[in-house]
Design an enzyme around this catalytic site. Structure first.
Site, PDB file in Angstrom:
ATOM      1  N   LYS A 104       0.846  -1.201   0.000  1.00  0.00           N
ATOM      2  CA  LYS A 104       0.000   0.000   0.000  1.00  0.00           C
ATOM      3  C   LYS A 104       0.878   1.246   0.000  1.00  0.00           C
ATOM      4  CE  LYS A 104      -1.946   2.787   2.969  1.00  0.00           C
ATOM      5  NZ  LYS A 104      -1.945   4.092   2.269  1.00  0.00           N
ATOM      6  N   GLU A 107       9.358   0.181  10.978  1.00  0.00           N
ATOM      7  CA  GLU A 107      10.428   1.187  10.879  1.00  0.00           C
ATOM      8  C   GLU A 107       9.745   2.522  11.160  1.00  0.00           C
ATOM      9  OE1 GLU A 107      12.503   3.941   9.977  1.00  0.00           O
ATOM     10  OE2 GLU A 107      12.571   3.362   7.852  1.00  0.00           O
ATOM     11  N   GLU A 116       8.965  14.167  17.493  1.00  0.00           N
ATOM     12  CA  GLU A 116       9.436  14.169  16.110  1.00  0.00           C
ATOM     13  C   GLU A 116       8.660  15.224  15.321  1.00  0.00           C
ATOM     14  OE1 GLU A 116       8.469  10.770  13.526  1.00  0.00           O
ATOM     15  OE2 GLU A 116      10.542  10.882  12.831  1.00  0.00           O
ATOM     16  N   CYS A 159      13.177   9.933   8.738  1.00  0.00           N
ATOM     17  CA  CYS A 159      12.993   9.370  10.068  1.00  0.00           C
ATOM     18  C   CYS A 159      14.274   9.503  10.890  1.00  0.00           C
ATOM     19  CB  CYS A 159      12.534   7.934   9.973  1.00  0.00           C
ATOM     20  SG  CYS A 159      13.438   7.000   8.766  1.00  0.00           S
TER      21      CYS A 159
HETATM   22  P1  NAP Z   1       1.517   7.557   8.954  1.00  0.00           P
HETATM   23  O1  NAP Z   1       0.133   8.000   9.188  1.00  0.00           O
HETATM   24  O2  NAP Z   1       2.163   6.663   9.932  1.00  0.00           O
HETATM   25  O3  NAP Z   1       1.521   6.876   7.501  1.00  0.00           O
HETATM   26  C1  NAP Z   1       2.390   5.855   7.051  1.00  0.00           C
HETATM   27  C2  NAP Z   1       1.595   4.844   6.235  1.00  0.00           C
HETATM   28  O4  NAP Z   1       0.639   4.183   7.074  1.00  0.00           O
HETATM   29  C3  NAP Z   1       0.776   5.471   5.113  1.00  0.00           C
HETATM   30  O5  NAP Z   1       0.735   4.584   4.016  1.00  0.00           O
HETATM   31  C4  NAP Z   1      -0.577   5.607   5.765  1.00  0.00           C
HETATM   32  O6  NAP Z   1      -1.622   5.722   4.866  1.00  0.00           O
HETATM   33  C5  NAP Z   1      -0.660   4.318   6.534  1.00  0.00           C
HETATM   34  N1  NAP Z   1      -1.630   4.313   7.622  1.00  0.00           N
HETATM   35  C6  NAP Z   1      -2.150   5.361   8.304  1.00  0.00           C
HETATM   36  N2  NAP Z   1      -3.022   4.927   9.234  1.00  0.00           N
HETATM   37  C7  NAP Z   1      -3.058   3.586   9.149  1.00  0.00           C
HETATM   38  C8  NAP Z   1      -3.769   2.560   9.844  1.00  0.00           C
HETATM   39  N3  NAP Z   1      -4.618   2.844  10.834  1.00  0.00           N
HETATM   40  N4  NAP Z   1      -3.551   1.273   9.493  1.00  0.00           N
HETATM   41  C9  NAP Z   1      -2.687   0.982   8.512  1.00  0.00           C
HETATM   42  N5  NAP Z   1      -2.010   1.892   7.814  1.00  0.00           N
HETATM   43  C10 NAP Z   1      -2.177   3.176   8.121  1.00  0.00           C
HETATM   44  O7  NAP Z   1       2.424   8.785   8.724  1.00  0.00           O
HETATM   45  P2  NAP Z   1       1.933  10.195   8.135  1.00  0.00           P
HETATM   46  O8  NAP Z   1       0.591  10.569   8.644  1.00  0.00           O
HETATM   47  O9  NAP Z   1       2.060  10.095   6.689  1.00  0.00           O
HETATM   48  O10 NAP Z   1       2.994  11.132   8.810  1.00  0.00           O
HETATM   49  C11 NAP Z   1       2.814  11.480  10.180  1.00  0.00           C
HETATM   50  C12 NAP Z   1       4.091  11.435  10.916  1.00  0.00           C
HETATM   51  O11 NAP Z   1       4.679  10.141  10.820  1.00  0.00           O
HETATM   52  C13 NAP Z   1       5.172  12.324  10.359  1.00  0.00           C
HETATM   53  O12 NAP Z   1       5.018  13.633  10.748  1.00  0.00           O
HETATM   54  C14 NAP Z   1       6.387  11.663  10.924  1.00  0.00           C
HETATM   55  O13 NAP Z   1       6.571  12.031  12.257  1.00  0.00           O
HETATM   56  C15 NAP Z   1       6.071  10.213  10.858  1.00  0.00           C
HETATM   57  N6  NAP Z   1       6.631   9.562   9.659  1.00  0.00           N
HETATM   58  C16 NAP Z   1       7.694   8.747   9.810  1.00  0.00           C
HETATM   59  C17 NAP Z   1       8.257   8.142   8.694  1.00  0.00           C
HETATM   60  C18 NAP Z   1       9.423   7.230   8.798  1.00  0.00           C
HETATM   61  O14 NAP Z   1      10.099   7.009   7.807  1.00  0.00           O
HETATM   62  N7  NAP Z   1       9.704   6.624   9.927  1.00  0.00           N
HETATM   63  C19 NAP Z   1       7.746   8.384   7.441  1.00  0.00           C
HETATM   64  C20 NAP Z   1       6.634   9.223   7.310  1.00  0.00           C
HETATM   65  C21 NAP Z   1       6.094   9.785   8.434  1.00  0.00           C
HETATM   66  P3  NAP Z   1      -2.004   7.142   4.209  1.00  0.00           P
HETATM   67  O15 NAP Z   1      -0.891   8.091   4.460  1.00  0.00           O
HETATM   68  O16 NAP Z   1      -2.150   6.780   2.801  1.00  0.00           O
HETATM   69  O17 NAP Z   1      -3.269   7.572   4.849  1.00  0.00           O
END
Ligand code: NAP
Ligand code: MG
Length: 500
Positions: free
Chosen positions: A195, A270, A402, A304
Site C-alpha cells: 500500500k 520502521e 518528532e 525518520c
Molecule cells: P503515517 O500515518 O504513519 O503513515 C504511514 C503509512 O501508514 C501510510 O501509508 C498511511 O496511509 C498508513 N496508515 C495510516 N493509518 C493507518 C492505519 N490505521 N492502518 C494501517 N495503515 C495506516 O504517517 P503520516 O501521517 O504520513 O505522517 C505522520 C508522521 O509520521 C510524520 O510527521 C512523521 O513524524 C512520521 N513519519 C515517519 C516516517 C518514517 O520514515 N519513519 C515516514 C513518514 C512519516 P495514508 O498516508 O495513505 O493515509
C-alpha cells in the site's frame, strides 16, 4: 486531467504517464477501485491537484490479498529457482534505471523534493536495492547442525519464505521505500500487497507497470492506493496475511501491532526518530557545519533519521550554530522541478501545519529563532523555511517530539564526562540514528557504543547503502531494513531432523 502536463520541464514519458488513467496492480491486471472512488494527488509546490488515483477499500484489499495468497500457495514464484528470481530482480533494477529521469520527475512533482536530489539519491538507491537483493536470492540457505542427542540423527534447517506480506509505506521517499520493502521480500520468495502513501502514489504506480514488464507472475506483487484507515487498516488486519512490514509514524505503528494480533501475523516496524547529533570541540568545524546542516535539512527534514537535536560543545557552539544558521538562510526555496531549487515544499498541507505548529510552540515555550521561523515568505505551496531554534530545554515539545520538518534544536553542552553527554543524547523514546563529529578516534568509537540507536554515523549523517542494516532501538521500531539482516523479516526457519 493532468494540469501539470503543460510544464515544459517534464519529459514526454512523464506527461504521458500523468495524463493516463491510473490503475492499481491486482492479480496481474491494472484495475480501478471496486467502488470507482478516487483520491486526489497534489503538487505540494502549488497546492493544485495533479491527478486522481484509485481509492482502495476493504473489498479491493481483499482482492489483492486473495491474489497474493493464491500466488504464494499455488503459483510459481516461491518454487522458482533462486537464480531465476534473482534475474527478475536484476531486470527490475535495469528497468528503473532506464526510467531514471521519469522517476525523478514523478518523485519531485508528487513529494516536492528537488528533482536534482531525486535523480542522484532516491532513484539510484532504488536501483541499487533491487540489484543488491538480486544477489541475495541465491545465497539464502540453512545450516547443518550437530545434535547433542548423538550421531543417530541428521539435522538441518531450511530458510523458507514467510508467505503473504502486507507492506505499508510513507511518503518521504516513496519509490525508495517501495524498493526497501519489495526487493528483499521478493528475493525470499514471498508474495506481496504493497500500500502506497495517499500523498505520494505516482512513482509506486509507475513502478507497478515495470514490475509487470519485468515478468513477475500475476499476484506476486499487488500495488494498491488508498487511505490509511480505508485500505491500510484492513490490510494490516487481514487474516490471510502472514506478515506486515510497516514504515511510518510510531503512533500508527502501534495500531499495526494491534491489528496484527487477530491472526498473530509477524510484524516489523520502521518508525520515527529524534536523532541526536553530537559535535565535540575538536571536530573539523567547516565539515561539521555542512554535515550537521544537511543532517536536518536533507529532504526538508522529512527523514525518520533527521538529525533534529544538535548538541554542540560550548567552546564551538556559537561558531557552529552561526554556521548552520547562515547555511539555512542561504537555502533557496523553490518548486522541486525548478533548477534553482535547493529545498522544495513539505509534502502536504497537513505536514505544513504540523511543522509550523511545532515552530510556534517552540517560540511560545521560550525558544529563540536563530534562522527561519514560521513564515516562509513564499506565497503559495507548502513551504517552510529551514529553521534553527536555540534556548530550548529538554522538556519542550520541539525537543521531545518528532517534527518531521526542517527544524533543528541546537543545545550547548559543557560536560567533560562522556556519560553525561550520551545520557542527554539517549534521553528520548526513540533510537533510530545518531551522529558524532570529532577527530578523536577513540572518543568516536566510545560514544558510538554508548548511543542507543540502530545507526551511528561518525563525521557524516544520512549515509545509506543497500548493504547496511537500518532500523530502530526503543520505540523506533522492530527489525531491520536492508543488508543481510532484512532477510530475517521475510524468512522463517524450519528444523528438519532425520533419524538415521
Ligand atoms: P503515517 O500515518 O504513519 O503513515 C504511514 C503509512 O501508514 C501510510 O501509508 C498511511 O496511509 C498508513 N496508515 C495510516 N493509518 C493507518 C492505519 N490505521 N492502518 C494501517 N495503515 C495506516 O504517517 P503520516 O501521517 O504520513 O505522517 C505522520 C508522521 O509520521 C510524520 O510527521 C512523521 O513524524 C512520521 N513519519 C515517519 C516516517 C518514517 O520514515 N519513519 C515516514 C513518514 C512519516 P495514508 O498516508 O495513505 O493515509
Ligand atoms: Mg497519514
Amino acid at each position: 486531467m493532468a494540469t501539470l502536463s503543460m510544464d515544459p520541464r517534464l519529459s514526454r514519458r512523464t506527461t504521458d504517464f500523468l495524463s493516463s488513467d491510473h490503475r492499481m496492480l491486482i492479480d496481474g491486471r491494472f484495475v480501478a477501485a471496486e467502488s470507482g472512488k478516487t483520491l486526489p494527488v497534489y503538487n505540494p509546490a502549488t497546492g493544485e491537484v495533479i491527478t486522481q488515483v484509485p481509492e482502495a477499500e476493504a473489498e479491493d484489499v481483499n482482492r489483492a490479498v486473495t491474489a497474493a495468497r493464491r500466488a504464494f500457495d499455488e503459483g510459481p514464484w516461491p518454487r522458482m529457482s533462486p537464480s531465476e528470481r534473482g534475474r527478475v530482480l536484476w531486470k527490475i533494477a535495469d528497468l528503473v534505471e532506464e526510467h531514471l529521469e521519469e522517476f525523478a520527475e514523478l518523485e519531485s512533482l508528487d513529494n516536492g523534493k528537488p528533482f536534482s536530489v531525486a535523480r542522484v539519491a532516491d532513484v539510484p538507491l532504488t536501483v541499487d536495492m533491487f540489484r543488491y537483493m538480486s544477489g541475495w536470492a541465491t545465497k539464502i540457505s540453512g545450516k547443518t547442525l550437530p545434535l547433542s542427542a548423538g550421531y543417530d540423527y541428521h539435522s538441518y534447517t531450511l530458510r523458507e519464505p514467510i508467505g503473504v506480506v502486507a507492506q505499508i509505506i510513507p511518503w518521504n521517499f516513496p519509490l525508495l521505500m517501495a524498493a526497501w520493502k519489495l526487493a528483499p521480500a521478493l528475493a525470499c520468495g514471498c508474495t506481496i500487497v504493497l500500500k502506497l502513501a495517499e500523498q505520494t502514489p505516482l512513482s509506486g504506480l509507475r513502478l507497478a507497470q515495470l514490475l509487470d514488464e519485468a515478468g513477475l507472475p500475476a499476484g506476486v506483487v499487488n500495488v494498491i492506493t488508498g487511505y490509511g484507515e480505508g485500505a491500510g487498516a484492513p490490510l494490516a488486519a487481514h487474516e490471510m496475511v502472514d506478515k506486515v512490514a510497516f514504515t511510518g509514524s510510531t503512533e500508527v505503528g502501534k495500531l499495526i501491532v494491534k491489528a496484527a494480533a487477530g491472526n498473530l501475523k509477524k510484524v516489523t516496524l520502521e518508525l520515527g526518530g529524534k536523532s541526536p547529533v553530537l559535535v565535540f570541540p575538536d571536530a573539523k568545524t567547516d565539515s561539521a557545519i555542512q554535515g550537521t546542516a544537511s543532517a536536518i535539512f536533507f529532504n526538508h527534514g522529512q527523514c525518520c533519521c533527521a538529525g533534529s537535536r544538535l548538541y554542540v560543545h560550548e567552546k564551538v557552539f556559537d561558531e557552529v550554530v552561526d554556521g548552520v544558521s547562515h547555511l539555512a538562510n542561504e537555502i533557496q526555496l523553490a518548486p522541486g522541478m525548478d533548477p534553482s531549487c535547493q529545498m522544495g515544499p513539505l509534502v502536504s498541507d497537513e505536514q505544513y501545519h504540523r511543522v509550523v505548529g511545532y515552530i510556534e510552540s517552540g517560540i511560545e515555550e521560550g525558544a529563540n529563532i536563530a534562522a527561519g521561523g514560521p513564515v516562509s515568505g513564499v506565497d503559495r505551496g507548502w513551504f517552510v523555511r529551514p529553521t534553527v531554534l536555540t534556548n530550548t530545554n529538554p522538556r519542550m515539545k520541539v525537543v521531545q517530539e518528532e517534527i518531521f520538518g526542517p527544524v533543528v534544536c541546537a543545545v550547548p553542552f559543557s560536560d567533560k564526562d562522556i556519560d553525561a553527554i550520551v545520557k542527554r543524547a539517549n534521553d528520548t523514546i526513540y533510537g533510530l540514528a545518531a551522529s558524532v563529529w570529532t577527530e578523536n578516534l577513540s572518543l568516536a568509537h566510545k560514544v558510538a557504543r554508548c548511543l542507543r540507536a540502530g545507526t551511528v554515523w561518525v563525521n557524516c549523517h544520512n549515509v545509506f547503502d543497500a548493504s547496511l542494516p537500518f532500523g530502530g532501538y526503543k520505540q523506533s521500531g522492530w527489525g531491520r531494513e536492508m543488508g543481510e539482516e532484512v532477510l530475517n523479516n521475510y524468512l522463517q526457519t524450519k528444523a528438519v531432523t532425520v533419524a538415521l
